[in-house]
Write a protein that holds these residues in place. Structure first.
Motif, short mmCIF file in Angstrom:
data_model
loop_
_atom_site.label_atom_id
_atom_site.label_comp_id
_atom_site.label_asym_id
_atom_site.label_seq_id
_atom_site.Cartn_x
_atom_site.Cartn_y
_atom_site.Cartn_z
N MET A 1 0.83 -1.20 0.00
CA MET A 1 0.00 0.00 0.00
C MET A 1 0.87 1.26 0.00
O MET A 1 0.54 2.26 -0.62
CB MET A 1 -0.93 0.01 1.22
CG MET A 1 -1.95 1.12 1.17
SD MET A 1 -3.14 0.99 2.51
CE MET A 1 -4.48 0.14 1.69
N ARG A 38 -3.89 -0.24 -9.73
CA ARG A 38 -4.04 -1.15 -10.86
C ARG A 38 -2.67 -1.46 -11.47
O ARG A 38 -2.35 -2.61 -11.75
CB ARG A 38 -4.95 -0.51 -11.90
CG ARG A 38 -5.45 -1.46 -12.96
CD ARG A 38 -6.52 -0.77 -13.80
NE ARG A 38 -7.63 -0.31 -12.97
CZ ARG A 38 -8.73 -1.02 -12.76
NH1 ARG A 38 -8.84 -2.21 -13.30
NH2 ARG A 38 -9.70 -0.55 -12.01
N ASN A 41 -0.82 -3.79 -9.55
CA ASN A 41 -1.49 -5.06 -9.32
C ASN A 41 -1.69 -5.26 -7.82
O ASN A 41 -1.44 -6.34 -7.27
CB ASN A 41 -0.63 -6.19 -9.89
CG ASN A 41 -1.48 -7.34 -10.34
OD1 ASN A 41 -2.52 -7.60 -9.75
ND2 ASN A 41 -1.06 -8.02 -11.39
N PHE A 42 -2.15 -4.21 -7.20
CA PHE A 42 -2.25 -4.23 -5.76
C PHE A 42 -3.59 -4.77 -5.27
O PHE A 42 -4.64 -4.50 -5.84
CB PHE A 42 -2.05 -2.82 -5.21
CG PHE A 42 -2.24 -2.71 -3.73
CD1 PHE A 42 -1.20 -3.06 -2.88
CD2 PHE A 42 -3.44 -2.30 -3.20
CE1 PHE A 42 -1.38 -2.98 -1.51
CE2 PHE A 42 -3.62 -2.22 -1.83
CZ PHE A 42 -2.58 -2.56 -0.98
N ALA A 43 -3.54 -5.56 -4.24
CA ALA A 43 -4.76 -6.00 -3.57
C ALA A 43 -4.54 -5.86 -2.08
O ALA A 43 -3.48 -6.19 -1.55
CB ALA A 43 -5.08 -7.45 -3.93
N VAL A 44 -5.55 -5.33 -1.41
CA VAL A 44 -5.45 -5.13 0.03
C VAL A 44 -5.28 -6.48 0.73
O VAL A 44 -5.90 -7.46 0.34
CB VAL A 44 -6.73 -4.45 0.55
CG1 VAL A 44 -6.70 -4.38 2.06
CG2 VAL A 44 -6.87 -3.07 -0.05
N SER A 45 -4.43 -6.51 1.72
CA SER A 45 -4.31 -7.71 2.53
C SER A 45 -5.40 -7.72 3.58
O SER A 45 -5.44 -6.89 4.47
CB SER A 45 -2.94 -7.73 3.21
OG SER A 45 -2.99 -8.60 4.32
N ARG A 46 -6.32 -8.66 3.39
CA ARG A 46 -7.41 -8.76 4.36
C ARG A 46 -6.87 -8.99 5.75
O ARG A 46 -7.46 -8.60 6.74
CB ARG A 46 -8.29 -9.95 4.01
CG ARG A 46 -9.13 -9.77 2.79
CD ARG A 46 -10.05 -10.98 2.67
NE ARG A 46 -11.45 -10.60 2.77
CZ ARG A 46 -12.19 -10.29 1.73
NH1 ARG A 46 -11.69 -10.27 0.53
NH2 ARG A 46 -13.47 -9.99 1.90
N HIS A 47 -5.74 -9.68 5.81
CA HIS A 47 -5.21 -10.04 7.11
C HIS A 47 -4.79 -8.80 7.88
O HIS A 47 -5.08 -8.65 9.07
CB HIS A 47 -4.04 -11.00 6.94
CG HIS A 47 -4.44 -12.28 6.28
ND1 HIS A 47 -5.00 -13.32 6.99
CD2 HIS A 47 -4.44 -12.68 5.00
CE1 HIS A 47 -5.28 -14.30 6.16
NE2 HIS A 47 -4.96 -13.94 4.94
N ALA A 48 -4.13 -7.91 7.17
CA ALA A 48 -3.71 -6.69 7.84
C ALA A 48 -4.92 -5.86 8.24
O ALA A 48 -4.99 -5.32 9.35
CB ALA A 48 -2.79 -5.90 6.92
N SER A 50 -7.93 -6.88 8.85
CA SER A 50 -8.72 -7.47 9.92
C SER A 50 -8.04 -7.28 11.27
O SER A 50 -8.68 -7.23 12.31
CB SER A 50 -8.94 -8.95 9.66
OG SER A 50 -7.78 -9.67 9.97
N ASP A 86 -18.88 -9.15 -0.12
CA ASP A 86 -17.43 -9.12 -0.05
C ASP A 86 -16.88 -9.97 1.09
O ASP A 86 -15.94 -9.60 1.78
CB ASP A 86 -16.95 -7.67 0.10
CG ASP A 86 -15.50 -7.52 -0.32
OD1 ASP A 86 -15.08 -8.30 -1.20
OD2 ASP A 86 -14.80 -6.68 0.24
N GLU A 88 -15.48 -13.84 2.26
CA GLU A 88 -14.93 -15.09 1.74
C GLU A 88 -15.53 -16.25 2.50
O GLU A 88 -16.06 -16.09 3.60
CB GLU A 88 -13.41 -15.08 1.89
CG GLU A 88 -12.78 -14.00 1.04
CD GLU A 88 -11.26 -14.06 1.07
OE1 GLU A 88 -10.71 -14.71 1.97
OE2 GLU A 88 -10.65 -13.45 0.18
#
Lengths: 336, 336
Positions: A1, A38, A41-48, A50, A86, A88
């Motif tokens: 990020m 974009r 190619n970034f995607a948020v880390s759900r782990h961080a 959460s 949204d 999982e």
DNA sequence: ATGAAAGCGCTAACAA
DNA sequence: TTGTTAGCGCTTTCAT
């Protein structure tokens, strides 16, 4: 990020806000951030996420197996709902008691999911109690759990209606075939037998334990043996109510092999209305696991998003008898 | 975890070490920590761990649906393997192209899983390329993906063997029925048709496009229409190779309704060996999705744990023809 | 509308 | 063997 922030020439906070779709971001900045994300190619880390929000964004499902019509239909129906929110879906498959014990031993879902969907149909009280302490909504599917949110059909009433159908056709000697050994199904199974018995009693037909047999649907030999037991009775049944379509179909197959015509010499009634039921022209009591999955999904969603949703809401789904060709009037009877 | 540490009178690091089963913890301390953890009903937050370790402890699966014999068997078989390795399974269900596009748009698995299992059988090259950039092992199941780890059967060879069986029975007019509209199956479907054609060519039987029809297995009307087309031909087929058991069975059902005896007047061959195949006495080409699931699981495990595992390992699983009663010599032919 | 800084719960050096 | 400390990548006050 941080990379995205740098590339877009803004701070990480701004990137975070943008990517979460918060309103207070200027269109200009928003565009830049989205472009950068974009490009990288970034995607948020759900782990961080959460870790700080306390929400995991995952719904857990505890299932005995994935390899069944019921589970497949229910979970497939659930999917789109969760995706739309949204969320999982993580699945804990516990095919045997050892696996299930391991699950309860470690309760991995704790803190790693926002809610749990329980598809095991024969939890012990102790297991349920442990789930109560999980600190997250737990929705019971295909079983009525007192004081806890659940989605289910009235197996007793449904089975009663099934047996009534056979009674109306003039049958008096009606066997009930259970699907033995199928861990995780005893709750419904029990209720169905009860409903069956109730219908018999109401019709003044005496209960006869020798008419209740069990066999796993996949075990043709066992089905043949169970059938043999029934046919060997002094007064054999003229109809069999199998508590599951798979079992019913297996039974029909066995009957055909023995040159016993269905429905002429033996009526067979199933439960479920799986696709195979139509193929075998099987009269059956239909339930819809897809609807259950959807309802369970909605229930779970409301429980997660709305803090003061009814924590013990029950959703009772309908069943209905689907008359097909595997049941017919008992010999010497008129149609009802 | 801090709570556990306090209760056990040790530091959080020690708790962490203990709970992860590291060796350098004195038995005494270990016991205290475990007791405290149990008392507090504590479970490690995978999310927090993964933040620092970089490993998420989850395997993602991209599947077209959960509602099929293939997926159910494969994923059920996968479960125990993952559990044994302390991995969770999260499932992305993408029943239609829109859902799938959404998946690829956001690639939610990125950074939220250690590996991805792809069960979609008709990925575009662009989609595969995007998966290559995912930064994690991607295992393709039931499809041969060049240069990428995959687990599959040789659909072409299997179909060829199936058609050969029919040829050996003396059939020369052999139809091929595809399961139309089943998104996510075209890869295997294509290969199977190719194999079928190859067998015909090898036997010197001319190809005839009017013998290739399509219908969704669940759509009885469409199956009936497809059958009608075949029967309406100047030279109708004496055998049909359905690319899936469900379709084959649906076809047999339709044939029976039309009073066309199987196999006397029409041989029917399936592909899969689903449980329903035995019930319908269907000759079929067997494959084992359970084995595929297991192999895929092992492949994924090795890829995750062993950094220098072969990144393009292919596992080819066997198929075999299971002769049953739905195929017989063509009229006027001797048995082979 | 944007940025700086604190901290979520854990693990991994490093020190002791 | 155990404790201390510094982040992992994000979100969330709180300033500006």
């Amino acid at each position: 990020m941080a990379d995205v922030a740098e590339r877009a020439g803004v701070s990480v906070s701004t990137v975070s806000r943008t990517l979460r779709g918060l309103s207070n971001v200027s269109p200009d900045v928003r565009a830049r951030v989205e472009k950068a994300a974009r490009a990288l190619n970034f995607a948020v880390s759900r782990h961080a996420s959460s870790l700080v929000t306390g929400r995991t964004g995952v719904v857990a499902a505890l299932v005995p197996t994935l390899d069944s019509w019921f589970m497949g239909s229910a979970l497939s129906a659930l999917g789109p709902l969760l995706r739309a929110a949204d969320l999982e879906l993580t699945v804990y498959v516990t095919p045997d008691l050892a696996e299930r014990a391991a699950f309860f031993e470690r309760l991995p879902a704790r803190r790693n999911a926002d809610a749990l969907l329980v598809f095991c149909f024969d939890l012990t009280d102790e297991e349920s109690a442990r789930l109560d302490d999980l600190g997250m909504p737990v929705v019971y599917v295909s079983q009525h759990a007192d004081g806890r949110p659940s989605v289910y059909v009235d197996d007793g009433a449904a089975a009663r209606a099934g047996t009534r159908h056979l009674l109306n056709l003039g049958h008096r000697r009606i066997a009930f075939m259970q699907s033995a050994g199928a861990t995780g199904f005893s709750f419904s199974s029990h209720e169905r037998l009860l409903g069956h018995r109730r219908a018999l009693t109401e019709a003044g037909v005496p209960l006869d334990d020798s008419l209740v047999v069990a066999a796993p649907a996949a075990d043709r030999r066992a089905v043949a043996e169970a059938l043999g037991e029934l046919l060997g009775l002094r007064e054999p049944p003229t109809a069999v109510f199998a508590e599951q379509d798979e079992l019913a179909v297996s039974l029909i197959w066995t009957l055909r092999r023995s040159r016993i015509e269905v429905p002429e010499r033996m009526s067979v009634l199933g439960f479920d209305d799986q696709p195979v039921a139509e193929l075998f022209d099987l009269t059956t009591v239909a339930q819809s696991p897809a609807d259950m999955g959807r309802e369970a999904g909605e229930l779970v969603l409301s429980l997660i998003t709305d803090p003061d949703a009814d924590p013990a809401r029950h959703v009772l789904l309908p069943t209905r008898l689907i008359p097909r060709g595997s049941t017919a009037p008992a010999i010497g009877e008129e149609t009802d």
